[in-house]
Design an enzyme around this catalytic site. Structure first.
Site, short mmCIF file in Angstrom:
data_model
loop_
_atom_site.label_atom_id
_atom_site.label_comp_id
_atom_site.label_asym_id
_atom_site.label_seq_id
_atom_site.Cartn_x
_atom_site.Cartn_y
_atom_site.Cartn_z
N GLU A 123 -4.93 5.62 0.89
CA GLU A 123 -5.87 5.18 1.58
C GLU A 123 -6.87 6.72 1.20
O GLU A 123 -8.07 6.04 0.61
CB GLU A 123 -6.13 5.79 2.68
CG GLU A 123 -5.89 5.21 3.75
CD GLU A 123 -4.50 5.12 3.88
OE1 GLU A 123 -3.22 5.49 3.12
OE2 GLU A 123 -3.93 3.78 4.96
N GLU A 160 -5.28 -3.19 1.30
CA GLU A 160 -4.04 -2.72 1.32
C GLU A 160 -4.35 -4.98 2.05
O GLU A 160 -4.20 -4.34 3.01
CB GLU A 160 -3.32 -1.72 2.85
CG GLU A 160 -3.45 -0.43 2.11
CD GLU A 160 -2.79 0.92 2.63
OE1 GLU A 160 -3.53 1.15 2.75
OE2 GLU A 160 -2.86 -0.09 4.22
N HIS A 183 -1.45 4.15 16.06
CA HIS A 183 -1.79 3.00 15.28
C HIS A 183 -3.29 2.12 16.51
O HIS A 183 -3.64 1.18 16.71
CB HIS A 183 -1.51 1.96 15.44
CG HIS A 183 0.28 2.03 13.48
ND1 HIS A 183 1.00 3.16 14.14
CD2 HIS A 183 -0.18 1.32 12.64
CE1 HIS A 183 1.12 3.23 12.69
NE2 HIS A 183 1.13 2.62 11.90
N ASP A 217 -7.35 4.86 12.48
CA ASP A 217 -6.56 5.79 12.42
C ASP A 217 -5.50 6.52 10.89
O ASP A 217 -5.60 8.01 11.20
CB ASP A 217 -4.75 5.44 13.21
CG ASP A 217 -5.17 4.74 14.41
OD1 ASP A 217 -4.58 5.35 15.59
OD2 ASP A 217 -5.34 3.58 14.13
N PHE A 218 -5.95 5.66 10.25
CA PHE A 218 -5.49 6.51 8.79
C PHE A 218 -6.85 7.13 8.44
O PHE A 218 -6.93 7.80 6.58
CB PHE A 218 -4.78 5.47 8.18
CG PHE A 218 -3.82 4.47 8.25
CD1 PHE A 218 -3.82 3.20 8.59
CD2 PHE A 218 -2.87 5.08 10.02
CE1 PHE A 218 -2.45 2.52 8.76
CE2 PHE A 218 -2.05 4.19 10.07
CZ PHE A 218 -2.13 3.11 9.54
N PHE A 274 -6.26 0.07 9.75
CA PHE A 274 -5.84 0.81 11.15
C PHE A 274 -6.52 2.30 10.74
O PHE A 274 -7.26 3.21 9.56
CB PHE A 274 -4.67 1.89 11.78
CG PHE A 274 -3.76 -0.06 12.02
CD1 PHE A 274 -3.21 -0.14 10.88
CD2 PHE A 274 -3.80 -0.31 13.26
CE1 PHE A 274 -1.86 -1.70 11.39
CE2 PHE A 274 -2.52 -1.30 13.78
CZ PHE A 274 -1.79 -1.72 12.97
#
Lengths: 247, 308
Positions: free
Chosen positions: B43, B12, B112, B68-69, B66
């Site tokens: 993702e 991205e 995040h 986290d994703f 990130f």
């Protein structure tokens, strides 16, 4: 375990100290800790170990074990001769070992009264061996000459150093009436682990030789033989061992 | 990408914008839109696409903005990427790299700011690295791209502004190696990513107190350089880990377990883990600073332990 027990045992000995004490033969319960909050630290254990050794003393000897006729005992060690290489030929090394052997035997006192004054070095008779300096020993050996005399005054102690290529050690059975024989193997260069002052370990090259002490267990105990070997190895390592050889 | 045409980059905003954290600036201009590609916000699509690319001859690099994703596309990581070589009996290799912005310190809040390299360490079939210096970013990425297995490359977001010396010429590092950043004798401190500079600052402070700390940048969780770590513990007798992960099952927990098993007799004191508490990370700067391990908290913990 109750909280009170945990609190009381707060400063139990760490695994590292336990292992160190075990390897050094020290009873941890008898050691006073000098570390923070009374913890036992490395120096405490090393101090305790050396105190124990000193307390044992040269007269503390286990009686010789009962053995079958003709049997002999052997202890084998490794001597580091790296520092002697530049100074000494093999003959010089043998002279150093001969001198250290006589010194070590003299220090055993009561346990080795019938060691006598002379030494057989590869068939060469060296009289008053215990009183000779290393250079004097070397000169006497180099002179060669008089082989061992009659059996009545044959030396009780011998050094045997013949070691061909690739032969690390030759264990010599005792000749008749011999108390103890020191065998010296070939000098071999090998990688060893050395510990630097900041406790970092590095690989270094050392010159090493195997050394054996063959002894008559009916007249000399294993403990004495081990001590003699240990003292010979330690004595050879001393820088002073090479004194006189550089001349 | 200059050396090997098969290396491509997707993610991205990696192309037109050069990456939201500016990690891929200039690549679109240099290598063109066929090799540097902006993706939709999906993702699962990103990782599915690189898997397919890797299976059909490319050596792709994907970015998950990130880390986290990863939770959104974890199925592709764990059940597909990590298992493919094994389940095809070696017939299909996946020479891919997934880089991501990992960890906190930038006030991005709970969703995040997570450091999730410990999740990756728990999955067999993945390689996991976290550089902490500019030189290591280059060297470990070069090694990761050359590796034939899936490598998760965690970039500590908190370190993005870092500047450092980078030698000229090609730099290719080795996965599975830790680096001793500072030699010492009184204690071993293991750190990763953002925690490495903090551990180094703590070590400087402790040196002033007469405490000599060895700081090891673990760098690679899988494969793990146990030899360097165990060797250091053998020397110092004391171990501390500094982990950005929440308390339970951070990467240090596994290493501590290994040390307890293999180096028990080298330990002079209990091992201590210095970690974030087991909570979601706050957005407020004062709170985030309080919960992440800091140079001060590291130094205080080590000093207290050595004086006990």
């Amino acid at each position: 375990m109750s909280a009170a027990t945990i609190q009381r045992r707060r400063h139990v000995h760490s695994p590292r100290m336990r292992k160190l004490a075990r390897d050094a033969g020290v009873d941890l319960d008898a050691v006073r800790g000098s570390g923070p909050s009374g913890r036992v630290v490395r120096e405490d254990i090393l101090r305790a170990a050396s105190t124990q050794d000193a307390a044992a003393g040269p007269d503390h000897v286990a009686p010789p074990a009962a053995v079958a006729a003709g049997a002999f005992g052997v202890v084998v060690g490794e001597v580091d001769v790296t520092h002697l290489r530049a100074l000494a030929s093999r003959a010089g090394l043998i002279a150093v070992i001969a001198a250290e052997t006589m010194r070590a035997l003299r220090r055993q006192g009561a346990a080795t009264t019938d060691v006598g004054e002379s030494l057989d070095v590869d068939g060469i008779l060296v009289e008053h061996a215990a009183d000779l300096t290393v250079p004097a020993m070397l000169r006497r050996i180099a002179e060669g000459g008089r082989a061992t005399s009659s059996p009545d005054d044959a030396p009780r102690v011998a050094i045997k150093s013949r070691a061909g290529d690739g032969l690390l050690l030759h264990l010599h059975p005792l000749d008749a009436d011999r108390l103890l024989t020191v065998g010296v193997g070939a000098v071999v260069e090998r990688p060893v682990v050395a510990c630097l002052p900041d406790r970092e370990h590095v690989i270094a090259v050392a010159a090493l030789a195997n050394v054996s002490v063959t002894y008559d267990p009916a007249r000399i105990s294993a403990a004495v033989a081990e001590t003699v070997l240990g003292q010979v190895i330690a004595g050879v390592r001393e820088p002073a061992a090479a004194r006189g050889l550089a001349d | 990408m200059a050396r090997d045409d098969r290396v491509v980059l997707i993610g991205e905003d990696v192309a037109g914008s050069g990456g939201v954290f500016k990690t891929t600036v200039g690549l679109l201009d240099q290598f063109g839109p066929k090799r540097v590609i902006d993706t939709p916000i999906s993702e699962q699509a990103i990782l599915g696409a690189v898997m397919g690319a890797a299976m059909t001859g490319l050596r792709p690099v994907a970015e998950i903005m990130f880390s986290d994703f990863f939770a959104v596309c974890w199925d592709l990581v764990v059940n597909q990427m990590a298992k493919t070589r094994y389940m095809t009996n070696g017939q299909v290799a996946l020479p891919l790299v997934v880089k991501s912005g990992n960890g906190g310190g930038l006030r991005f809040g709970a969703q995040h700011s997570q450091a999730i390299e410990n999740w990756a360490m728990a999955v067999p079939g993945l390689k996991v690295v976290t550089p902490s210096t500019p030189e290591d970013v280059i060297g470990l990425m070069a090694a990761a791209v050359r590796d034939d297995d899936p490598v998760l490359f965690f970039e500590a977001k908190g370190l993005y502004p870092t500047k450092g010396e980078v030698p000229a010429g090609e730099i290719v590092d080795t996965l599975g190696t830790a680096k001793v950043r500072r030699a010492g004798t009184d204690a071993t401190v293991l750190a990763l990513g953002l925690m490495v500079p903090r551990a180094m600052q703590a070590a400087d402070h402790l040196a002033g107190q007469g405490i000599s700390v060895e700081v090891i940048d673990v760098r690679s969780l899988v494969p793990l350089d146990t030899a360097t770590i165990l060797g250091s513990v053998a020397k110092t007798g004391r171990l501390f880990t500094v982990e950005e992960n929440p308390r339970l099952l951070g990467w240090g927990a596994e290493i501590v377990s290994i040390v307890a098993e293999e180096s028990f007799w080298d330990l002079d004191a209990p091992i201590e883990r210095i970690t974030t508490p087991h909570i979601p990370l706050p957005s407020a700067d004062s709170l985030e600073d309080l919960v992440l391990p800091s140079a001060d908290s590291i130094a205080q913990t080590v000093e207290k332990a050595l004086q006990a």
